[in-house]
Design an enzyme around this catalytic site. Structure first.
Site, PDB file in Angstrom:
ATOM      1  N   GLY A   1       0.796  -1.081  -0.094  1.00 30.33           N
ATOM      2  CA  GLY A   1       0.577   0.015   0.163  1.00 30.33           C
ATOM      3  C   GLY A   1       0.773   0.708  -0.070  1.00 30.33           C
ATOM      4  O   GLY A   1       1.187   2.122   1.430  1.00 30.33           O
ATOM      5  N   THR A   2       0.775   1.738  -1.277  1.00 29.89           N
ATOM      6  CA  THR A   2       1.884   2.910  -1.395  1.00 29.89           C
ATOM      7  C   THR A   2       2.371   3.333  -2.603  1.00 29.89           C
ATOM      8  O   THR A   2       1.160   2.913  -3.471  1.00 29.89           O
ATOM      9  CB  THR A   2       3.295   2.395  -0.932  1.00 29.89           C
ATOM     10  OG1 THR A   2       4.554   3.871  -0.387  1.00 29.89           O
ATOM     11  CG2 THR A   2       4.092   1.561  -2.131  1.00 29.89           C
ATOM     12  N   THR A   3       2.520   4.424  -3.116  1.00 31.92           N
ATOM     13  CA  THR A   3       2.891   5.000  -4.564  1.00 31.92           C
ATOM     14  C   THR A   3       4.110   5.548  -4.331  1.00 31.92           C
ATOM     15  O   THR A   3       5.271   6.359  -3.671  1.00 31.92           O
ATOM     16  CB  THR A   3       2.096   6.094  -4.755  1.00 31.92           C
ATOM     17  OG1 THR A   3       0.548   5.488  -5.034  1.00 31.92           O
ATOM     18  CG2 THR A   3       1.698   6.353  -6.124  1.00 31.92           C
TER      19      THR A   3
ATOM     20  N   LYS B   1       9.443   6.810   2.897  1.00 31.49           N
ATOM     21  CA  LYS B   1       9.911   5.599   1.812  1.00 31.49           C
ATOM     22  C   LYS B   1      10.966   5.971   0.492  1.00 31.49           C
ATOM     23  O   LYS B   1      10.868   5.048   0.391  1.00 31.49           O
ATOM     24  CB  LYS B   1       8.585   5.925   0.971  1.00 31.49           C
ATOM     25  CG  LYS B   1       7.227   5.509   1.940  1.00 31.49           C
ATOM     26  CD  LYS B   1       6.042   5.590   1.266  1.00 31.49           C
ATOM     27  CE  LYS B   1       5.003   4.818   2.004  1.00 31.49           C
ATOM     28  NZ  LYS B   1       3.384   4.185   1.622  1.00 31.49           N
TER      29      LYS B   1
END
Lengths: 244, 273
Positions: free
Chosen positions: B56-58, B89
């Site tokens: 779950g990330t971009t 991140k």
């Protein structure tokens, strides 16, 4: 009772490692080898002994690196195999060819390991390693010996009569390129070897063509050139005195 | 049945030599007994499903004329719960290389730090920096040796070395791809849409940063697992530097300002009784 944990290489009371020094003796009995670094070329030359002792030619470790050695040929085979595997392993793990310094460090490290382990003896050979840095294109010549030390050189010799060859190089070395580098290497070898293409083996490494072994005819041609130059120099020396 | 990882190990050292111990600890690949079951593949799939957190990330990165742009959001989610809005991140491996985090946060952080150690050791031993190619290959080899054991890492290694800008995608399946444009994470489809349609090789650093920022913003708008702060980094010939870190909520109102609607009738206070 054999005690395999007992090292063969132990210090003497006055700080010598005799096994390593004896290994150097074995190197001094091996065939003569010379390496010369030019600005765009590096040359390795070895003496082809006429005795039936098996001779190891100049070998390539990778497409851009070549090695010549003096000493025990059987030990050389083992070392060369390990070095070749390391060259490919390096290509696999970092996707880059090895630098000359890296593989020299590896071979020297291997030679050193065998001076500090139980139940083994040192490798009885010194190597001359030449090649080009894959990115900067700078030529390099390194030498290792049975103790595991290594250093970079502009020119060096090892094996039989290496002292005479080194003296010659100290007097006659200058920065050369291309064919001049080859000539210098051959002239050095000719100091200690009977002249003729059949007694000398030469390998030339250039950035564009990699490793190339010169064949007998080519070597003979260069030897003839060198002889002619020598003769011309002698004649020039004599000529002025004739005029007076 | 034992996995044969000997191909990944350097040549085994001779018995009795103690000099390689440090190297062995750092670089040894583990091997262990695998369960003897009839459908090993199915078993592996189930095991992975149990431990695999959704990525779950971009995150995105692309190469352009002036180097590499690396951008990411900062949301960490555990299922439907947003556990943090301020996760870093983009991991600084060393002053000229960045890594992005997608998947398991601990896995990414640990292995990027480990990669940083290896890069530094390479520099010290070889007197020159490791290439982006080499660094990404080191990481990919490690992740491959842990394949099937539940690591979840989807990372991009971006840097500038002797060959110029470099960008690689490396994941915990053992895959490694060289490329010029990547986006990783649950928000990546949205980011790709904006990134691919706006990309040009010759952009200025500001234009490229704005493209990356917009792409992250759009992904956070549509993807529930992405949000927080859109960080943008640039990697140039002298190393990386952080260009911006904007809250995506504020970016929303910057891109789509709310126009005051004309009011027909204003409400007035009722007269006090």
């Amino acid at each position: 009772m054999a005690r395999y944990d007992r090292a063969i290489t132990v210090f003497s009371p006055d700080g010598h490692l005799f096994q390593v020094e004896y290994a150097l003796e074995a190197v001094r009995k091996g065939n003569a080898a010379v390496g010369v670094r030019g600005t765009d070329t590096v040359v390795l030359g070895v003496e082809k002994k006429s005795t039936p002792a098996p001779r190891l030619p100049i070998v390539s470790l990778d497409t851009h690196i070549a090695l010549a050695c003096a000493g025990l040929k059987a030990d050389a085979r083992v070392l060369i195999n390990r070095a070749r595997i390391e060259c490919q392993s390096h290509r696999l793990t970092v996707e880059d060819p090895v630098t000359v310094e890296y593989i020299t460090r590896y071979i020297a490290g291997l030679q050193q390991k065998y001076t500090q382990s139980g139940g083994v003896r040192p490798f009885g050979l010194s190597t001359l390693i030449v090649g080009f840095d894959p990115y900067t294109g700078v030529p390099a010549l390194y030498q290792t010996d049975p103790s595991g030390t290594f250093s970079a050189w502009k020119a060096n010799a090892t094996g039989r009569n290496s002292n005479s060859m080194r003296e010659f190089l100290e007097k006659n070395y200058k920065e050369t390129s291309g064919q001049e580098t080859v000539k210098l290497a051959i002239r050095t070898l000719l100091e200690v070897v009977e002249s003729g293409g059949k007694n000398i083996e030469i390998a030339v490494v250039t950035k564009e063509h990699g490793l190339r072994q010169l064949d007998e005819a080519e070597i003979d041609a260069i030897v003839a050139e060198i002889e002619a130059e020598k003769a011309a120099a002698e004649a020039a020396k004599k000529a002025p005195s004739k005029d007076t | 049945m034992k996995l044969d990882l000997s191909g990944l190990q350097s040549f085994p050292s001779i018995p009795g030599s103690a000099v390689d111990d440090l190297g062995e600890d750092l670089f040894a690949a583990p091997s262990f007994q695998l369960p003897a079951c009839s459908d090993f593949d199915g078993f592996q799939k189930d095991a992975i499903q149990m431990v695999k957190p959704a990525k779950g990330t971009t995150t995105l990165a692309f190469i352009f004329k002036e180097g590499v742009i690396v951008a990411a959001d900062s949301r960490a989610s555990m299922g439907g719960y947003i556990s943090s809005q301020s996760v870093k991140k983009i991991i600084e491996i060393n002053p000229y290389m960045l890594g992005t985090m997608a998947g398991g946060a601990a896995d990414c952080q640990f292995w990027h730090r480990n990669l940083g150690i290896k890069c530094r050791l390479h520099e010290l031993a070889n007197k020159r920096r490791i290439s982006v190619t080499g660094a990404s290959k080191l990481l990919a080899n490690i992740l491959y040796s842990y394949r099937g054991m539940g690591l979840s890492v989807g990372t991009m290694i971006a840097g500038w070395d002797e060959k110029g800008p470099g960008l690689y995608y490396v994941d915990s399946e053992g895959g490694r791809l060289k490329g010029t444009r990547f986006s990783v994470g649950s928000g990546s489809p949205y980011a790709y849409g904006v990134l691919d349609s706006g990309y040009r090789f010759d952009m200025t650093v500001e234009e490229a940063a704005e493209l990356a920022r917009r792409a992250i913003y759009h992904a956070t708008f549509r993807d529930g697992a992405s949000g927080g702060v859109a960080s943008v980094y640039h990697v140039g010939p002298d190393g990386w530097n952080k260009l911006s870190g904007d809250d995506v909520g504020e970016l929303h109102y910057k891109y789509y300002p709310v126009a005051p609607t004309p009011v027909e009738q204003e409400m007035t206070d009722a007269p006090a009784a």
